[in-house]
Scaffold this motif. Sequence first.
Motif, PDB file in Angstrom:
ATOM      1  N   VAL A   1     163.181  23.011  -5.395  1.00  0.00           N
ATOM      2  CA  VAL A   1     163.953  22.826  -4.169  1.00  0.00           C
ATOM      3  C   VAL A   1     163.332  21.667  -3.397  1.00  0.00           C
ATOM      4  O   VAL A   1     162.355  21.065  -3.846  1.00  0.00           O
ATOM      5  N   TYR A   2     163.913  21.340  -2.241  1.00  0.00           N
ATOM      6  CA  TYR A   2     163.320  20.289  -1.410  1.00  0.00           C
ATOM      7  C   TYR A   2     162.070  20.817  -0.717  1.00  0.00           C
ATOM      8  O   TYR A   2     161.964  22.002  -0.392  1.00  0.00           O
ATOM      9  N   GLY A   3     161.104  19.920  -0.508  1.00  0.00           N
ATOM     10  CA  GLY A   3     159.867  20.296   0.141  1.00  0.00           C
ATOM     11  C   GLY A   3     159.611  19.438   1.370  1.00  0.00           C
ATOM     12  O   GLY A   3     160.134  18.326   1.499  1.00  0.00           O
ATOM     13  N   ILE A   4     158.793  19.968   2.285  1.00  0.00           N
ATOM     14  CA  ILE A   4     158.330  19.222   3.444  1.00  0.00           C
ATOM     15  C   ILE A   4     156.859  18.905   3.210  1.00  0.00           C
ATOM     16  O   ILE A   4     156.066  19.796   2.893  1.00  0.00           O
ATOM     17  N   ALA A   5     156.498  17.620   3.338  1.00  0.00           N
ATOM     18  CA  ALA A   5     155.187  17.150   2.904  1.00  0.00           C
ATOM     19  C   ALA A   5     154.391  16.540   4.041  1.00  0.00           C
ATOM     20  O   ALA A   5     154.941  15.941   4.968  1.00  0.00           O
ATOM     21  N   ALA A   6     153.065  16.683   3.922  1.00  0.00           N
ATOM     22  CA  ALA A   6     152.104  16.034   4.805  1.00  0.00           C
ATOM     23  C   ALA A   6     150.922  15.578   3.959  1.00  0.00           C
ATOM     24  O   ALA A   6     150.658  16.123   2.883  1.00  0.00           O
ATOM     25  N   ASP A   7     150.198  14.580   4.455  1.00  0.00           N
ATOM     26  CA  ASP A   7     148.958  14.167   3.814  1.00  0.00           C
ATOM     27  C   ASP A   7     148.011  15.365   3.795  1.00  0.00           C
ATOM     28  O   ASP A   7     147.663  15.923   4.838  1.00  0.00           O
ATOM     29  N   ALA A   8     147.589  15.768   2.598  1.00  0.00           N
ATOM     30  CA  ALA A   8     146.757  16.962   2.478  1.00  0.00           C
ATOM     31  C   ALA A   8     145.409  16.808   3.171  1.00  0.00           C
ATOM     32  O   ALA A   8     144.761  17.812   3.489  1.00  0.00           O
ATOM     33  N   PHE A   9     144.979  15.578   3.412  1.00  0.00           N
ATOM     34  CA  PHE A   9     143.677  15.340   4.024  1.00  0.00           C
ATOM     35  C   PHE A   9     143.778  15.004   5.509  1.00  0.00           C
ATOM     36  O   PHE A   9     142.791  14.582   6.115  1.00  0.00           O
ATOM     37  N   ASP A  10     144.955  15.172   6.076  1.00  0.00           N
ATOM     38  CA  ASP A  10     145.166  14.948   7.505  1.00  0.00           C
ATOM     39  C   ASP A  10     145.427  16.311   8.149  1.00  0.00           C
ATOM     40  O   ASP A  10     146.537  16.847   8.074  1.00  0.00           O
ATOM     41  N   ALA A  11     144.399  16.870   8.770  1.00  0.00           N
ATOM     42  CA  ALA A  11     144.510  18.233   9.312  1.00  0.00           C
ATOM     43  C   ALA A  11     145.601  18.332  10.369  1.00  0.00           C
ATOM     44  O   ALA A  11     146.304  19.350  10.441  1.00  0.00           O
TER      45      ALA A  11
ATOM     46  N   ILE B   1     160.524   4.860  -1.015  1.00  0.00           N
ATOM     47  CA  ILE B   1     159.213   5.457  -1.249  1.00  0.00           C
ATOM     48  C   ILE B   1     158.143   4.722  -0.454  1.00  0.00           C
ATOM     49  O   ILE B   1     157.222   5.342   0.103  1.00  0.00           O
ATOM     50  N   ASP B   2     158.258   3.402  -0.346  1.00  0.00           N
ATOM     51  CA  ASP B   2     157.330   2.643   0.501  1.00  0.00           C
ATOM     52  C   ASP B   2     157.374   3.143   1.941  1.00  0.00           C
ATOM     53  O   ASP B   2     156.332   3.368   2.575  1.00  0.00           O
ATOM     54  N   GLN B   3     158.586   3.324   2.455  1.00  0.00           N
ATOM     55  CA  GLN B   3     158.724   3.790   3.837  1.00  0.00           C
ATOM     56  C   GLN B   3     158.162   5.200   4.008  1.00  0.00           C
ATOM     57  O   GLN B   3     157.470   5.493   4.995  1.00  0.00           O
ATOM     58  N   ALA B   4     158.453   6.071   3.042  1.00  0.00           N
ATOM     59  CA  ALA B   4     157.951   7.437   3.126  1.00  0.00           C
ATOM     60  C   ALA B   4     156.428   7.468   3.070  1.00  0.00           C
ATOM     61  O   ALA B   4     155.780   8.230   3.797  1.00  0.00           O
ATOM     62  N   ALA B   5     155.840   6.637   2.215  1.00  0.00           N
ATOM     63  CA  ALA B   5     154.381   6.580   2.111  1.00  0.00           C
ATOM     64  C   ALA B   5     153.757   6.115   3.424  1.00  0.00           C
ATOM     65  O   ALA B   5     152.702   6.618   3.837  1.00  0.00           O
ATOM     66  N   ARG B   6     154.402   5.172   4.100  1.00  0.00           N
ATOM     67  CA  ARG B   6     153.883   4.706   5.387  1.00  0.00           C
ATOM     68  C   ARG B   6     153.958   5.808   6.442  1.00  0.00           C
ATOM     69  O   ARG B   6     153.042   5.963   7.261  1.00  0.00           O
ATOM     70  N   VAL B   7     155.048   6.575   6.430  1.00  0.00           N
ATOM     71  CA  VAL B   7     155.175   7.681   7.375  1.00  0.00           C
ATOM     72  C   VAL B   7     154.036   8.674   7.168  1.00  0.00           C
ATOM     73  O   VAL B   7     153.386   9.132   8.124  1.00  0.00           O
ATOM     74  N   LEU B   8     153.768   9.021   5.922  1.00  0.00           N
ATOM     75  CA  LEU B   8     152.710   9.984   5.623  1.00  0.00           C
ATOM     76  C   LEU B   8     151.342   9.433   6.007  1.00  0.00           C
ATOM     77  O   LEU B   8     150.503  10.158   6.556  1.00  0.00           O
TER      78      LEU B   8
ATOM     79  N   VAL C   1     157.381  14.195   5.817  1.00  0.00           N
ATOM     80  CA  VAL C   1     158.456  13.678   4.962  1.00  0.00           C
ATOM     81  C   VAL C   1     159.039  14.827   4.159  1.00  0.00           C
ATOM     82  O   VAL C   1     158.296  15.657   3.619  1.00  0.00           O
ATOM     83  N   VAL C   2     160.357  14.891   4.094  1.00  0.00           N
ATOM     84  CA  VAL C   2     161.030  15.805   3.176  1.00  0.00           C
ATOM     85  C   VAL C   2     161.310  15.057   1.886  1.00  0.00           C
ATOM     86  O   VAL C   2     161.743  13.900   1.903  1.00  0.00           O
TER      87      VAL C   2
END
Length: 251
Positions: free
Chosen positions: A35-45, A15-22, A28-29
């Motif tokens: 189901v599985y989701g694909i995620a991005a920082d909501a405040f990073d356009a 989770i630390d690594q995933a948070a750094r990627v975001l 990050v998936v």
Amino acid sequence: MIVLPCDDDARADSIDQAARVLADGGLVVLPTDTVYGIAADAFDADAVTALLAAKGRGRQMPPPVLVASPAMIDVLAVDVPPAARALAEAFWPGALTLILRAQPTLTWDLGDTAGTVALRMPDDEVALELLRRTGPLAVSSANRTGAPAATTADGARDQLGARVAAYLDGGPARGGVASTIVDATGPVLRVVRAGAVTGEQLGRVVPHLAPTPAPAGASGEHGEPTGRDGEHPGRDGEHTDRVGEDGGPPA
């Protein structure tokens, strides 16, 4: 591209690594309760644009936003009807997405939202731990447009590949059925996509709901009214903009 195991011994580091990627603008998936989701920082356009591109989508299909707490409703939305709050209290965390009026002061760009936001609190501890670290995430089902939503990290990787920087592997998704989407932006709450939370369950909390459409299939979490892979539909039930979820999936 890295695969991050989520068993007890590895979860915190993953989770630390995933948070750094975001935080660095990557995708990050992650597992959810559907189901599985694909995620991005909501405040990073730029990251949200990359999420849509990874799925093969445009701005007219904005992603839903996952949150770690019901309290985020009042941070991200305005003019929230009491009935919508009652549904969140009853079904969050869980497979219910609420379309609400977005807080107009937020500095984000999720796409062509028509002033709304689709919010969900997932019932998955890996997803919630990540959300507590990162804050709200734009999340869509982990698949390419037109393909079934992935129910495993490997299935997501087969579809999305190097478009995603990190894959959190939490094992097979427990649900596999899309979240139910309720539009709470009009004078009467309306189910715009049937899903894991049934109309009967919703009716026990809010008796007066507009009719429910046909049930969603198992292929999409942040999906179309048919249970496919898309974002949240508009009030007309079509796969358009946020005029009214998961999106339409979200996951």
